[in-house]
Design a protein around this motif. Sequence first.
Motif, PDB file in Angstrom:
ATOM      1  N   PHE A 141       0.834  -1.211   0.000  1.00  0.00           N
ATOM      2  CA  PHE A 141       0.000   0.000   0.000  1.00  0.00           C
ATOM      3  C   PHE A 141       0.871   1.264   0.000  1.00  0.00           C
ATOM      4  O   PHE A 141       0.514   2.276  -0.596  1.00  0.00           O
ATOM      5  CB  PHE A 141      -0.888   0.026   1.241  1.00  0.00           C
ATOM      6  CG  PHE A 141      -2.037  -0.950   1.196  1.00  0.00           C
ATOM      7  CD1 PHE A 141      -2.366  -1.633   0.047  1.00  0.00           C
ATOM      8  CD2 PHE A 141      -2.790  -1.173   2.337  1.00  0.00           C
ATOM      9  CE1 PHE A 141      -3.421  -2.530   0.014  1.00  0.00           C
ATOM     10  CE2 PHE A 141      -3.849  -2.065   2.323  1.00  0.00           C
ATOM     11  CZ  PHE A 141      -4.168  -2.741   1.155  1.00  0.00           C
ATOM     12  N   ASN A 200      -2.967  -5.558  -9.711  1.00  0.00           N
ATOM     13  CA  ASN A 200      -3.160  -5.103  -8.326  1.00  0.00           C
ATOM     14  C   ASN A 200      -3.590  -6.225  -7.390  1.00  0.00           C
ATOM     15  O   ASN A 200      -4.516  -6.086  -6.593  1.00  0.00           O
ATOM     16  CB  ASN A 200      -4.192  -3.974  -8.270  1.00  0.00           C
ATOM     17  CG  ASN A 200      -3.775  -2.775  -9.102  1.00  0.00           C
ATOM     18  OD1 ASN A 200      -4.339  -2.536 -10.159  1.00  0.00           O
ATOM     19  ND2 ASN A 200      -2.772  -2.048  -8.645  1.00  0.00           N
ATOM     20  N   HIS A 205      -1.545   2.182  -3.354  1.00  0.00           N
ATOM     21  CA  HIS A 205      -2.893   1.661  -3.547  1.00  0.00           C
ATOM     22  C   HIS A 205      -3.871   2.774  -3.895  1.00  0.00           C
ATOM     23  O   HIS A 205      -3.832   3.863  -3.320  1.00  0.00           O
ATOM     24  CB  HIS A 205      -3.342   0.960  -2.260  1.00  0.00           C
ATOM     25  CG  HIS A 205      -4.693   0.340  -2.364  1.00  0.00           C
ATOM     26  ND1 HIS A 205      -5.783   0.834  -1.696  1.00  0.00           N
ATOM     27  CD2 HIS A 205      -5.127  -0.715  -3.069  1.00  0.00           C
ATOM     28  CE1 HIS A 205      -6.831   0.089  -1.975  1.00  0.00           C
ATOM     29  NE2 HIS A 205      -6.471  -0.848  -2.805  1.00  0.00           N
TER      30      HIS A 205
END
Length: 502
Positions: A67, A154, A189
């Motif tokens: 992240f 992702n 993220h």
Amino acid sequence: MTSATTVSTREACRDLALAVAETFPMISGVTGKPVTHLIEHLHRDVPDFVWALNEKLAVESAVGASFAGTRSCVIMKHNGLGVALDSIANAGVHTIGAALVIVVGDDPDAANSTCVLDSRELAAAARVPILEAIGTGDVADTVRMAVALSEESNTPVLIRVTPRLHTACAGDTGHLDFESPSTPPELTHDRATVAHGLTKLGRVQWQRLVTLPKITQGSALHGTETRCTCDGTTAVVAVGAAEECLPDDVSCTMTLRVCWPIPEGVVDFALAHGRVMVVEESAPQVERFLLERTQGKVEIAGRCSGHLPPEGSVSSELLAQALTSPQPGTWQTANRKTAPPADPGRYATLFDAVGRIHRAGTFVATDVGSSVRLSYPPYEGAEVAQSLGSAVAVAAGAARTGRRAVGVIGDFGMLHSGLQSVLEVANDGLPVLTVVLANSEQAQTGGQPMPQADLPALLAACGIERIDSWNLDDLDGGATFERLGALLGGPLPAVAIVHADR
């Protein structure tokens, strides 16, 4: 048949360690055969390597790094993948930023494991992609593909390795000569799109509508290698490193680097032939996929058909026999242990005392660390040896039936995943005596370090009031039996901490 770039398995292990060291600024791992030596390479030579307390914590820490825009890698064995699966599945639904790659060591023959878990099946259950190098010369490329696939879609990506690739490097003492990872592009993220912009069900739908199509597209580009010079009647589909056991005279092959999702091209390849042999370790995942998709239009042979054994690794000899035999084999025997029991070493007096308690009728559960040897001759001292960190919870279950019970666990197993069970035992007042083998290291896997926690303080904080401790060498078998018996006969729960670190 082997790839032109094939190198020795010793070099393959070093290639994997180098690729990880040069790609990921953050690397962590939980040791355990068959990946112990890979982790040892990285621990010794990568200054910032992190010994993780357990696999779930390691993955969640790696998610945080992802992240924040840092590529991260976690290494574990297949049993640990089960511990971390909830975190991996949720990371796939939530989506991530920078690459998160999890290297998982599978043990198809259960040579150093309590069971055979095929990581490909766990990856499919979590809906995250899993890759396996095609032979020993493909390791670095597989790491690069995993990073690209993770950042394009992702999602976490798993890399599966088996002893075929890495067991031989266990004795390698050479140091890694690696370049520090370069800074990746900004890949934090996208909170607005997924984490905060969608409901929980919406995230699941996003995974189906957006993430999985990206995974499938990326897998299709690099997921297979094909060589076909036959007349269309026979072919072999090999998964990952199983390619290395193919005989040289096989003229038509497709090898899969992507284990899940299984590339659609394998169906077209199979339909172009009259008979296809599927070679994979451990579960017949691709074979079942082809049986379903080809619907009887082509003969699919492998583990399901009985041409290869239902479990265990595949050898060149087994495959050569299967390729020439139209009839399936007979696989109705179970391996029996014929080797003498392992020497309990320093724990002999303790194990003898616990064995006497068990033979007197007390339920005893062990861990699968150093205490596992208590389950075998000459002690036959326990009913159950379930998994790492399980002994106290298993003993607690027996105690709930009205029996006094003993759980024998190592100090690393306690910190890994056993402490929550102690809290439950104390909270519910269960009649359990926990015996902790305190040697301040991960003894079963080679003496790797562990957190130096104040174990008595932790146990007391969980609510355990009776804690007795002594050094293993201070008491003989009779005195150890009496001391354990006094604890077991008094108010429970209680804990005996037996130190073996001198």
